[in-house]
Design an enzyme around this catalytic site. Structure first.
Site, mmCIF file in Angstrom:
data_model
loop_
_atom_site.group_PDB
_atom_site.id
_atom_site.type_symbol
_atom_site.label_atom_id
_atom_site.label_comp_id
_atom_site.label_asym_id
_atom_site.label_seq_id
_atom_site.Cartn_x
_atom_site.Cartn_y
_atom_site.Cartn_z
ATOM 1 N N CYS A 284 -2.711 -4.414 1.858
ATOM 2 C CA CYS A 284 -2.868 -5.877 1.856
ATOM 3 C C CYS A 284 -3.118 -6.467 0.478
ATOM 4 C CB CYS A 284 -3.990 -6.274 2.804
ATOM 5 S SG CYS A 284 -5.640 -6.000 2.129
ATOM 6 N N CYS B 14 -1.512 -12.879 2.307
ATOM 7 C CA CYS B 14 -2.384 -14.032 2.509
ATOM 8 C C CYS B 14 -2.099 -14.543 3.918
ATOM 9 C CB CYS B 14 -2.089 -15.128 1.482
ATOM 10 S SG CYS B 14 -2.974 -16.653 1.839
ATOM 11 N N ASN C 282 -2.856 9.274 -4.507
ATOM 12 C CA ASN C 282 -3.696 9.286 -3.304
ATOM 13 C C ASN C 282 -3.199 8.292 -2.252
ATOM 14 O OD1 ASN C 282 -5.938 10.322 -1.869
ATOM 15 N ND2 ASN C 282 -7.113 8.480 -2.326
ATOM 16 N N LEU D 283 -2.271 11.127 0.561
ATOM 17 C CA LEU D 283 -3.441 11.925 0.943
ATOM 18 C C LEU D 283 -4.548 11.048 1.494
ATOM 19 C CD1 LEU D 283 -4.199 14.484 -1.932
ATOM 20 C CD2 LEU D 283 -3.731 14.990 0.463
ATOM 21 N N GLY E 144 -12.222 -30.399 13.913
ATOM 22 C CA GLY E 144 -13.426 -30.194 13.103
ATOM 23 C C GLY E 144 -13.697 -31.340 12.150
ATOM 24 N N GLU F 178 -3.696 -26.720 13.772
ATOM 25 C CA GLU F 178 -2.948 -25.811 14.640
ATOM 26 C C GLU F 178 -1.473 -26.138 14.813
ATOM 27 O OE1 GLU F 178 -5.648 -24.837 18.326
ATOM 28 O OE2 GLU F 178 -5.865 -26.927 17.712
HETATM 29 C C1 LIG Z 1 0.658 0.792 1.715
HETATM 30 C C2 LIG Z 1 1.717 1.834 1.516
HETATM 31 C C3 LIG Z 1 3.035 1.472 1.660
HETATM 32 C C4 LIG Z 1 4.037 2.425 1.508
HETATM 33 N N1 LIG Z 1 5.334 2.027 1.664
HETATM 34 C C5 LIG Z 1 6.328 2.944 1.524
HETATM 35 C C6 LIG Z 1 7.683 2.575 1.694
HETATM 36 O O1 LIG Z 1 7.998 1.408 1.958
HETATM 37 N N2 LIG Z 1 8.618 3.531 1.564
HETATM 38 C C7 LIG Z 1 8.306 4.826 1.270
HETATM 39 O O2 LIG Z 1 9.196 5.640 1.152
HETATM 40 N N3 LIG Z 1 7.036 5.204 1.087
HETATM 41 C C8 LIG Z 1 6.040 4.300 1.217
HETATM 42 N N4 LIG Z 1 4.731 4.686 1.066
HETATM 43 C C9 LIG Z 1 4.443 6.119 0.818
HETATM 44 C C10 LIG Z 1 4.377 6.419 -0.648
HETATM 45 O O3 LIG Z 1 5.650 6.385 -1.214
HETATM 46 C C11 LIG Z 1 3.784 7.811 -0.814
HETATM 47 O O4 LIG Z 1 2.508 7.764 -0.259
HETATM 48 C C12 LIG Z 1 3.638 8.185 -2.251
HETATM 49 O O5 LIG Z 1 4.832 8.225 -2.889
HETATM 50 C C13 LIG Z 1 2.858 9.477 -2.422
HETATM 51 O O6 LIG Z 1 2.556 9.658 -3.790
HETATM 52 P P1 LIG Z 1 1.098 9.934 -4.319
HETATM 53 O O7 LIG Z 1 1.160 10.176 -5.771
HETATM 54 O O8 LIG Z 1 0.185 8.841 -3.930
HETATM 55 O O9 LIG Z 1 0.730 11.236 -3.536
HETATM 56 P P2 LIG Z 1 -0.691 11.841 -3.187
HETATM 57 O O10 LIG Z 1 -1.244 11.128 -2.021
HETATM 58 O O11 LIG Z 1 -1.556 11.887 -4.387
HETATM 59 O O12 LIG Z 1 -0.282 13.310 -2.786
HETATM 60 C C14 LIG Z 1 0.533 13.529 -1.682
HETATM 61 C C15 LIG Z 1 0.843 15.013 -1.487
HETATM 62 O O13 LIG Z 1 1.722 15.453 -2.494
HETATM 63 C C16 LIG Z 1 1.253 16.657 -3.093
HETATM 64 N N5 LIG Z 1 1.626 16.618 -4.503
HETATM 65 C C17 LIG Z 1 1.607 15.537 -5.304
HETATM 66 N N6 LIG Z 1 2.110 15.850 -6.502
HETATM 67 C C18 LIG Z 1 2.430 17.143 -6.474
HETATM 68 C C19 LIG Z 1 2.988 18.038 -7.429
HETATM 69 N N7 LIG Z 1 3.314 17.645 -8.645
HETATM 70 N N8 LIG Z 1 3.185 19.311 -7.055
HETATM 71 C C20 LIG Z 1 2.857 19.724 -5.812
HETATM 72 N N9 LIG Z 1 2.332 18.922 -4.882
HETATM 73 C C21 LIG Z 1 2.126 17.650 -5.206
HETATM 74 C C22 LIG Z 1 -0.228 16.633 -2.869
HETATM 75 O O14 LIG Z 1 -0.731 17.951 -2.832
HETATM 76 C C23 LIG Z 1 -0.350 15.917 -1.554
HETATM 77 O O15 LIG Z 1 -0.277 16.836 -0.513
HETATM 78 C C24 LIG Z 1 3.702 3.766 1.199
HETATM 79 C C25 LIG Z 1 2.364 4.133 1.039
HETATM 80 C C26 LIG Z 1 1.372 3.181 1.194
HETATM 81 C C27 LIG Z 1 -0.055 3.567 1.016
HETATM 82 S S1 FES Z 2 -6.071 -15.108 3.168
HETATM 83 FE FE1 FES Z 2 -5.230 -16.160 1.496
HETATM 84 S S2 FES Z 2 -6.463 -17.909 1.379
HETATM 85 FE FE2 FES Z 2 -7.133 -16.967 3.216
HETATM 86 S S1 FES Z 3 -8.233 -3.450 1.188
HETATM 87 FE FE1 FES Z 3 -6.163 -3.778 1.734
HETATM 88 S S2 FES Z 3 -5.156 -2.861 0.078
HETATM 89 FE FE2 FES Z 3 -7.187 -2.331 -0.273
#
Ligand SMILES: Cc1cc2nc3c(=O)[nH]c(=O)nc-3n(C[C@H](O)[C@H](O)[C@H](O)COP(=O)(O)OP(=O)(O)OC[C@H]3O[C@@H](n4cnc5c(N)ncnc54)[C@H](O)[C@@H]3O)c2cc1C
Ligand code: FES
Ligand code: FES
Length: 1342
Positions: A52, A152, A271, A274, A1094, A1273
């Site tokens: 968000c 938002c 992260n 994970l 209100g 509303e």
């Molecule tokens: C809000 C949100 C929206 C998202 N939207 C999309 C989307 O629209 N489309 C999409 O495709 N994805 C989406 N994702 C997923 C996102 O692409 C993956 O979560 C992200 O790419 C993972 O990368 P990270 O660095 O955060 O991995 P981490 O969470 O840090 O690690 C993930 C895993 O990878 C392993 N790892 C990482 N690097 C290595 C390495 N070098 N060697 C060996 N193992 C490794 C770790 O051990 C772990 O198990 C979304 C995620 C979130 C949170």
């Molecule tokens: S959530 Fe954006 S102003 Fe309320």
């Molecule tokens: S609280 Fe929603 S992205 Fe962090």
């Protein structure tokens, strides 16, 4: 006991100050650290999953590869503090404050009216701020990209974008750059009365007054960190937490050694994979290895045959690297890079792209991955490294399926990914379809590649890879193999689709549902690819001229274009104040929200921003996992033994009443839905309380019946209250005399409030007299007070509820906060300690219910000319397991069903179904947005049958003269007709209708639709006791004024409006005045701030109080007319004149006799009209909102900026209801959609490209304060204009395809609904399942 091993010091900076954390816990996120340890509460918690943007902050790091400082936005809720070693964090507090200096971003977002409740604002500010740190004058595209990850729920985004646009390159040149028109030309031809009138304003703020952006004022990167970065320590850093140890080696060698030693330990980068997994699965990794300091993982190598990108590079960096390659290399070499770039633009929001690493993305192997299918078909290779050495493995399906033979060995890590160049006669494309365009996980994603024999159309190599259609990304190898050697032509396409559907098969019960849609996308995407390649071949043929390729007719070319992301433009029109109005008098002027600047600096305090109180405990709720069951036993013993756990509160602890007999606060013996509250754990910290709830053992015995759907409720005669019915004329007789009759069904899904601030309450018991102070996020503090009183069995006068501000309510904080307040109060009384209860987003969505889903049946009789003679509607709403507001919602639904139409013979019946789902409750519009969709669907059905246009039917049947509603309340529709005509005119409706038809004739795969909807919306409660309000105004001896009233600030700007009223009445500038909070101690017995009234009722009360005071001051002023306000106040004090007054408003006398079906339930109506135009992609179901024009009758707006904000915000929320917001329930009644990932509220890219809002120049309404109207509303329903524009486009597609008209309407019009309605050869090909043969993943409840 052995001593815990010693941790290294974690060193980072926050807002220029050094932080040394000696005992950094790897499980602590930056968000918690900022809010709890550093008391920087500007950064907000709203979802905790990165979805968000409310917690956005900027991180700056020295990049060893480029030797530059990199600034990037991140979501603090996913960042472990341990990952910040050597980084500088900037929060909203660090860039400016009201007390020192505002940052231009903060100033502009507030002054452009980009804040309402303000909960999302710090995140918005930080996304924009980070953008400006990287680009002093960003492009509009960059601005949209920067804000794409910030949600938002209030504003509708337009003003936020407007504020950002003031920094953009194009900003001084208004719309001319894009449209060739000036702002004042936007919105159609100017023959309407709105534009003829000279006193119409289009400016809501004055850009020239903004302070300039001065980059020299920004915080510098801390020199100490720069020194650390330039001489990096090579030693391994270790941070030991209670359960997890974080190890961050300084060299690759050490990392590989550690990986060999701890092969089970994951590498942690962004992260983003994970983190959410650990949270949702409750999984703990005892050791985390952080490669953040290993520069080898961030290397990029360009070779003559490809590109090698370090696994540690963020997806944002990957995007930049690929863009650079695309600009440097010939097109034929960059096919794969272009395809990746396409998806990198829409993958998540900017913050996630900044955090997520390429390695993490690949290794996570999410089935929905956008990049893996492209990397697979692009023949990418994974470069692995371990202590043993290096090796390469292909990034293929076997790897993605996790086959041990194709996977990394436990001791190996991914060092980099090699992506080869493409070559001539090779074509690569990428496709994805999600619930909305941006920031949404794809339902299906695909990577496709073909190599043709040189200068021929013969397939030499083909690879197709799909995400979203199985547990992992899967390739269609068999199909591809069989197509080798085939020419690229129609028969091949036909054969390919057949093969693909066989190979990429998806069972009917597949997780995620939408099975037939996904099957259709598998082949629709291939068709798009087929056309794209043909198109490319045609271009090549022109050059080589060696081969003739199949022709594509121009009508089919529309399949190729994607909808671009464009920032919304538009004009906001309102009537300026009378030229004689005193300059001091703020009424009618676009005054900024009183808290606007505080929202923008993070200084606005929300409930959970209140500092911890001495001995405070944290409460977490335990909810039922069964939909209907007897509670056999509750075993708390294990939970109570956990460290930090103080108590568990059950129904037995309630000293007074446990809610109502059929709506208990805490369950006793039986549960009626999944999510019902059973008990609550109180512990020293939130972490301890959350761990303890896992240990509570509850055993159940299932009970019958279990009812989830409206259909089942009808079958079981399961209703919450008696039927509500209104009737006029003689319906049966009328049906006999009409030319035609149509019958149809309408299904409207529910809606989650998704207020950004989840439900929160702090209860502080006092030592004396059983007093309690309650700080609560509610629309109705008096109800909280009353409920706590009855629950604790203590008088109301001992309990004080305080509401400073609420981070969005939309009806969801009318009834529910009392439940949370009461449970927390029981905990506070039992333990004698303050209790804080902050719902997680998941729990909030699970427990609190939302808008009622609706099922309606209609029978409409009409003449061939479109005149409707008889309308019979029977509707059912899904009320959930308790009554809550369902009876009133049913009443409102029935009262409002006729909308703007005069139909002589009507019968409206409604019932609220009792089901085993969480109780549904009040939601903006209170039944009107669902119910009136039936009425408007009847209109489109009649139009289809008569061969006329829906707008003709609407106009023909609209109220025309002074008349009476179905419940015999008299009203004049004059303003309704003015709104309708203005809207037709301002939107150039008729000429655009012709253009739409022209477009549709020329395009087969894309269709446009246009719709205009009128609205008659009654405001207020249909009960007299709700039409009253009180205010208390004090004048202090220095002349300052404290205003208190019974309304709550939910973002709708009520406090701002109240001070405008007080300012006019006391003839005193607003700067003298202040509102501190809403409190039950100052204004008692208030009614809920809801039903759009209100400001009406509280405004009158404030007016009354001010008039009383002014009257008292009159003799003094008369005596000293030249004196100052301060002089008069001093004199009044000397003369013992009371400077405090209570104002009271005894409002409308509402009555409704349901026996007779008559009454005057509503004080007045708000009229409006909206016209929307959309374009749909028949192959994917996606849509683009081209333009919306809204005309709203605001009468004499108290504050046009606030009122336009309400109209825009509610319109966008309504658009969400009707297009993307879809609640999914399991067959066991468990809500799946419990966060922003699964539940899609509109994002900034969903706003119509052109969005014009005009407040109709004043009409008069004597009942309200200064003839203003409540607009909270009504705009919600106008969002249905988008829905009907979509159905108009779908109807055009169906007509062309000779599909017989279907009178079953389903809302929301999701891509799935649209795609499946536009039936074609591809939908015909897909296998269909017999629903009786499997248990579906989700069930429809409307
Ligand atoms: C809000 C949100 C929206 C998202 N939207 C999309 C989307 O629209 N489309 C999409 O495709 N994805 C989406 N994702 C997923 C996102 O692409 C993956 O979560 C992200 O790419 C993972 O990368 P990270 O660095 O955060 O991995 P981490 O969470 O840090 O690690 C993930 C895993 O990878 C392993 N790892 C990482 N690097 C290595 C390495 N070098 N060697 C060996 N193992 C490794 C770790 O051990 C772990 O198990 C979304 C995620 C979130 C949170
Ligand atoms: S959530 Fe954006 S102003 Fe309320
Ligand atoms: S609280 Fe929603 S992205 Fe962090």
């Amino acid at each position: 006991m052995s001593c815990p091993p010693k941790s290294d010091d974690l060193v980072f900076f926050v807002n220029g100050r050094k932080v040394i954390e000696r005992n950094a816990d790897p499980e602590v996120t930056l968000l918690n650290f900022l809010r709890k340890n550093l008391r920087l509460t500007g950064t907000k918690y709203a979802c905790g999953r990165g979805g968000c943007g409310a917690c956005t902050v900027m991180v700056s790091k020295h990049d060893p590869v480029s030797a530059k400082i990199r600034h990037f936005s991140i979501t603090a809720c996913l960042v472990p503090i341990c990952s910040l070693y050597g980084a500088a964090v900037t929060t909203v507090e660090g860039i400016g404050s009201i007390n020192t200096r505002l940052h231009p971003v903060q100033e502009r977002i507030a002054r452009s009216h980009g804040t309402q409740c303000g909960f999302c604002t710090p995140g918005m500010v930080m996304s924009m701020y980070t953008l400006l740190r990287n680009h002093l004058q960003p492009s509009e595209e960059q601005l949209m990209e920067a804000l794409g990850g910030n949600l938002c729920r209030c504003t509708g985004y337009r003003p936020i974008l407007e504020s950002g646009r003031t920094f953009c390159v194009e900003s001084t040149d208004c719309q001319k750059k894009r449209t060739g028109k000036c702002c004042s030309d936007l919105g159609g031809n100017d023959s309407s009365s709105l534009s003829r009138e000279s006193d119409i304003c289009t400016d809501l703020f004055v850009e020239e007054e903004f302070q300039p952006l001065d980059p020299t004022q920004e915080l510098i990167f801390p020199p100490e960190l720069l020194r650390m970065a330039k001489n990096p320590e090579k030693q391994t850093l270790t941070f030991h937490g209670e359960r997890v140890t974080w190890i961050s080696p300084g060299t690759l060698k050490d990392l590989l050694e550690l990986k060999a030693k701890h092969p089970e330990a994951p590498l942690i980068l962004g992260n983003t994979s994970l983190g959410p997994a650990m949270k949702s699965q409750g999984r703990v990794h005892p050791i985390l290895l952080s490669p953040a300091r290993i520069s080898e993982l961030s290397m990029v190598f360009k070779t003559s045959d490809g590109l090698t990108i370090g696994a540690g590079c963020s997806l944002a960096q990957v995007k930049d690297i690929l863009a650079e390659q695309v600009s440097e290399l010939p097109e034929e070499k960059t096919q794969t890079y272009r395809a990746l770039l396409k998806h990198l633009k829409s993958l998540a929001g900017q913050q996630i792209r900044n955090m997520a690493s390429l390695g993490g993305h690949v290794i996570s192997r999410h089935c929905y991955s956008d990049l893996n299918p492209i990397l697979v078909v692009g023949n990418a290779t994974l470069n692995l490294i371990s202590e043993e050495g290096t090796r390469q493995i292909p990034l293929n399906d076997h790897f993605l399926a996790g086959l041990a033979s194709a996977d990394l060995k436990p001791e190996e890590i991914l060092e980099s990914v090699y992506i080869p160049h493409s070559q001539k006669w090779e074509f690569v494309s990428a496709f994805r379809q999600a619930q909305c365009q941006q920031n949404a996980l794809a339902d299906v994603s695909a990577g496709m590649r073909v190599i043709l024999e040189e200068a021929t159309d013969t397939i030499k190599e083909l690879s197709l890879s799909y995400g979203g259609v199985g547990e992992a990304t899967i390739g269609a190898h068999k199909s591809c193999q069989q197509l080798i050697g085939r020419p690229w032509n129609e028969p091949m396409l036909e054969e390919a689709c057949r093969l693909l559907l066989e190979e990429v098969s998806l069972p009917g019960w597949a997780p995620g549902g939408r099975v037939e849609f996904k099957r259709t996308l598998v082949v629709s995407f291939f068709f798009k690819f087929y056309l794209e390649v043909l198109q490319e071949l045609k271009k090549l043929a022109k050059v080589s001229d060696s081969h003739h390729y199949p022709e594509i007719s121009d009508r089919f070319l529309s399949a190729l274009e994607d909808f671009p992301v464009t920032g919304p433009r538009g004009v906001q029109r309102y009537q300026s104040v009378d030229s004689h109005q005193s300059l001091q008098d703020p009424v009618g002027r676009p005054i900024m929200h009183l808290s606007g600047l505080k929202h923008a600096t993070g200084e606005a305090i929300f409930c959970d921003d209140i500092p911890m109180v001495d001995r405070e405990l944290f409460m977490v709720l335990v909810t039922s996992t069964k939909a209907h069951a007897k509670i056999i036993s509750i075993d708390l013993s294990e939970a109570l033994e956990l460290p930090g756990v103080v108590d568990v509160i059950t129904a037995e602890d309630i000293p007074g009443t446990n809610g109502a007999e059929d709506d208990k606060l805490l369950a006793v013996d039986e549960v009626l839905c999944v999510g019902q509250i059973i008990c609550a754990v109180v512990a020293e910290t939130d972490v301890q309380a959350k761990r303890a709830i896992e240990k509570i053992q509850i055993t159940y015995k299932d009970l019958e019946p279990i009812i989830f759907t409206i259909k089942d409720a009808i079958k079981h005669n399961s209703f919450l209250c008696p039927e509500k019915k209104l009737e006029q004329g003689n319906i049966e007789e009328a049906f006999e005399k009409v030319d035609q009759i149509v019958e149809g069904e309408v299904h409207v899904g529910g809606q989650e409030h998704f207020y950004m601030e989840t439900q929160r309450v702090i209860v502080i018991p006092k030592a004396e007299d059983k007093e309690l102070d309650i700080y609560v996020s509610t629309q109705d503090p008096a109800h909280v007070q009353k409920t706590v009183s009855s629950t604790l069995n203590i008088p109301i006068n001992r309990i004080t509820c305080h509401v400073k501000r609420v981070g969005g309510g939309f009806g969801g904080k009318v009834g529910r906060p009392a439940v949370f307040g009461a449970i927390a109060a029981v905990g506070a009384i039992k333990t004698g300690r303050p209790i804080r209860l902050v719902l997680d987003r998941e729990d909030d969505m699970l427990i609190t219910g939302g808008r009622h889903p609706l099922f309606g049946k209609y029978k409409v009789g009409f003449m061939n000319n479109g005149r409707i003679k008889a309308l019979d509607i029977e509707c059912f709403i899904n009320g959930g397991c308790t009554l809550d507001d369902s009876e009133q919602v049913t009443e409102f639904l029935i009262l409002k069903l006729e909308n703007a139409y005069k139909i002589h013979n009507l019968r409206f019946r409604g019932r609220a179904c009792m089901t085993n789902l969480p109780s549904n409750t009040a939601f903006r519009g209170f039944g009107f947005p669902q119910g009136t969709l039936i009425t408007e669907s009847c209109i489109t059905a009649v139009a289809a049958k008569c061969g006329l246009l829906p707008e003709e039917i609407r106009e023909k049947n609209m109220y025309k003269t002074i008349d009476k509603t179905i419940y015999k309340q008299a009203f004049s529709p004059e303003t309704l007709i003015r709104c309708w005509n203005e809207c037709l005119d301002k939107s150039s409706f008729h000429s655009r209708r012709i253009q739409v038809e022209e477009f549709n004739k020329k395009n087969y795969w894309k269709k446009k639709g246009i719709a205009i909807i009128p609205m008659k919306f009654s405001v207020g409660f249909a009960a007299t006791s709700y039409h009253q309000a009180a205010a208390l105004v004090h004048i202090y001896t220095d002349g300052s004024v404290l205003v208190t009233h019974g309304g709550n600030e939910l973002g709708q700007g009520i406090h701002t409006k109240m001070l405008q009223v007080a300012s006019r009445e006391l003839k005193l500038p607003m700067s003298y005045m202040h509102i501190c909070e809403t409190s039950t101690a100052t204004v008692p017995n208030t009614i809920a701030t809801a039903a759009s009234i209100g400001s009406d009722i509280n405004g009158k009360a404030v007016q009354n109080a001010c008039q009383i005071l002014l009257k008292r001051l009159e003799p003094i002023i008369k005596k000293n007319p030249g004196g100052t306000w301060e002089d008069w106040i001093e004199a009044a004090f000397e003369q013992r004149i009371s400077l405090s007054a209570t104002g009271y408003f005894r409002g409308y006398k509402a009555d409704m006799d349901w026996e007779k079906g008559e009454g005057d339930p509503f004080p007045y109506y708000v009229y409006g009209a909206a016209c929307s135009e959309v374009e749909i992609d028949c192959l994917t179901g996606a849509h683009k909102k081209i333009r919306t024009d809204i005309i709203m009758d605001a009468c004499c707006s108290l504050n046009p900026a606030i009122d336009i904000g309400q109209v825009e915000g509610s319109f966008i929320q309504g658009m969400g209801l009707y297009t993307t917001e879809e609640l999914k329930y399991s067959p066991e009644g468990v809500l799946y959609s419990r966060g922003p990932d699964e539940y899609k509220i509109p994002t900034i890219t969903d706003v119509p490209e052109e969005f014009n809002v005009s407040l109709l120049p004043s009409s008069q309404t004597p009942l309200t304060i200064y003839s203003s109207k409540g607009l909270g509303e009504s705009g919600m329903f106008l969002g249905s204009s988008v829905f009907f524009a979509i159905t108009d486009a779908v109807a055009a597609a169906c007509k062309e395809r000779d599909i017989v008209e279907d009178f079953i309407v389903k809302s929301p019009a999701t891509p799935e609904q649209v795609r499946m309605a536009c039936a074609d050869r591809f939908t015909e090909m897909i296998p269909r399942d017999d629903p009786k043969t499997f248990k579906p993943w989700s069930i429809p409840i409307a």
